[in-house]
Design an enzyme around this catalytic site. Structure first.
Site, PDB file in Angstrom:
ATOM      1  N   PRO A   1      38.718  51.312  46.185  1.00 56.80           N
ATOM      2  CA  PRO A   1      37.897  51.900  45.119  1.00 56.80           C
ATOM      3  C   PRO A   1      37.082  50.850  44.368  1.00 56.80           C
ATOM      4  O   PRO A   1      37.487  49.692  44.262  1.00 56.80           O
ATOM      5  CB  PRO A   1      38.942  52.544  44.189  1.00 56.80           C
ATOM      6  CG  PRO A   1      40.152  52.765  45.052  1.00 56.80           C
ATOM      7  CD  PRO A   1      40.134  51.635  46.056  1.00 56.80           C
ATOM      8  N   PHE A   2      35.948  51.315  43.857  1.00 57.52           N
ATOM      9  CA  PHE A   2      35.054  50.507  43.021  1.00 57.52           C
ATOM     10  C   PHE A   2      34.516  49.275  43.757  1.00 57.52           C
ATOM     11  O   PHE A   2      34.209  48.259  43.151  1.00 57.52           O
ATOM     12  CB  PHE A   2      35.744  50.099  41.708  1.00 57.52           C
ATOM     13  CG  PHE A   2      36.363  51.262  40.980  1.00 57.52           C
ATOM     14  CD1 PHE A   2      35.558  52.249  40.435  1.00 57.52           C
ATOM     15  CD2 PHE A   2      37.740  51.382  40.884  1.00 57.52           C
ATOM     16  CE1 PHE A   2      36.127  53.337  39.785  1.00 57.52           C
ATOM     17  CE2 PHE A   2      38.316  52.471  40.236  1.00 57.52           C
ATOM     18  CZ  PHE A   2      37.504  53.457  39.687  1.00 57.52           C
ATOM     19  N   ARG A   3      34.468  49.364  45.074  1.00 65.72           N
ATOM     20  CA  ARG A   3      33.963  48.271  45.929  1.00 65.72           C
ATOM     21  C   ARG A   3      34.799  47.005  45.826  1.00 65.72           C
ATOM     22  O   ARG A   3      34.332  45.906  46.127  1.00 65.72           O
ATOM     23  CB  ARG A   3      32.491  47.976  45.639  1.00 65.72           C
ATOM     24  CG  ARG A   3      31.595  49.180  45.885  1.00 65.72           C
ATOM     25  CD  ARG A   3      30.136  48.841  45.712  1.00 65.72           C
ATOM     26  NE  ARG A   3      29.323  50.025  45.863  1.00 65.72           N
ATOM     27  CZ  ARG A   3      28.774  50.436  46.998  1.00 65.72           C
ATOM     28  NH1 ARG A   3      28.990  49.762  48.103  1.00 65.72           N
ATOM     29  NH2 ARG A   3      28.030  51.515  47.040  1.00 65.72           N
ATOM     30  N   LEU A   4      36.044  47.143  45.433  1.00 68.47           N
ATOM     31  CA  LEU A   4      36.958  45.998  45.372  1.00 68.47           C
ATOM     32  C   LEU A   4      37.740  45.941  46.683  1.00 68.47           C
ATOM     33  O   LEU A   4      38.962  46.076  46.728  1.00 68.47           O
ATOM     34  CB  LEU A   4      37.890  46.125  44.161  1.00 68.47           C
ATOM     35  CG  LEU A   4      37.173  46.144  42.814  1.00 68.47           C
ATOM     36  CD1 LEU A   4      38.161  46.384  41.683  1.00 68.47           C
ATOM     37  CD2 LEU A   4      36.423  44.827  42.611  1.00 68.47           C
TER      38      LEU A   4
END
Length: 195
Positions: A172-175
């Site tokens: 998630p959230f490009r992490l």
């Protein structure tokens, strides 16, 4: 978090097995990047036909654009993108040719039409018309009506021997989670990367 294993091929085998079960299209499809004579990169999709400790194997016409690139500059990069699993695996390393025996054994497993096509297609070279291709297919089919179709001398395999393998998993959230294996002698070292 990606579970690290001592051997990246074990991790690849696990992910590949999952892709075979869940990927709606071909889980063997991979992007192959080569370099041309002027240093310009070139990329296309090919199919993985096997992998083990010695490398990742695919087959092609050695006189095709990618074949000529790899013969002249035997290094490549590969990318598997399994969208259904939200995973990628990137590999980079030197390339060697498969043995004639390996190529013969694989060629014998191909459908007869694909075997004829390997003879008929001057892969990557200009084609004057679809009719010209169909005519060549008919000519080679007529030459090999009975018996097995031999492997063309210009058609064989390449083996990419990865020196770097990166496993990427969506978060998630490009992490995203990124784990890189680097070849060191006979073993591997690992490093985790920022997303």
């Amino acid at each position: 978090m990606i579970r690290e294993k001592a051997d990246p091929l074990e991790l690849f085998a696990d992910w590949y097995a999952e892709a075979e079960k869940s990927e709606p299209n071909d889980p063997t499809a991979m992007t192959l990047a080569t370099v041309g004579p002027d240093g310009t990169p070139s990329v296309r999709m090919v199919l993985l036909k096997g992998f083990d400790a010695s490398g990742f194997v695919f087959y092609t016409n050695y006189e095709s654009r990618k074949g000529l690139h790899l013969v002249a500059h035997p290094k490549a990069a590969m990318l598997f993108h399994w969208k259904s699993l939200r995973r990628q695996v990137r590999l980079e390393g030197p390339v060697e040719r498969t043995t004639a025996q390996e190529a013969d054994e694989y060629f014998a497993t191909r459908q007869r039409g694909s075997q004829i096509g390997a003879w008929a297609s001057d892969q990557s070279r200009p084609l004057e018309s679809r009719f010209a291709l169909e005519k060549r297919v008919a000519e080679y089919a007529a030459r090999h009506v009975i018996g097995t179709v031999p492997r063309p001398p210009h058609w064989s395999g390449f083996r990419v021997q990865p020196r770097r393998i990166e496993f990427w998993e969506d978060r998630p959230f490009r992490l995203h989670d990124r784990l890189v294996y680097l070849r060191e002698g006979q073993g591997w070292s690992t490093v985790r990367l920022y997303p």
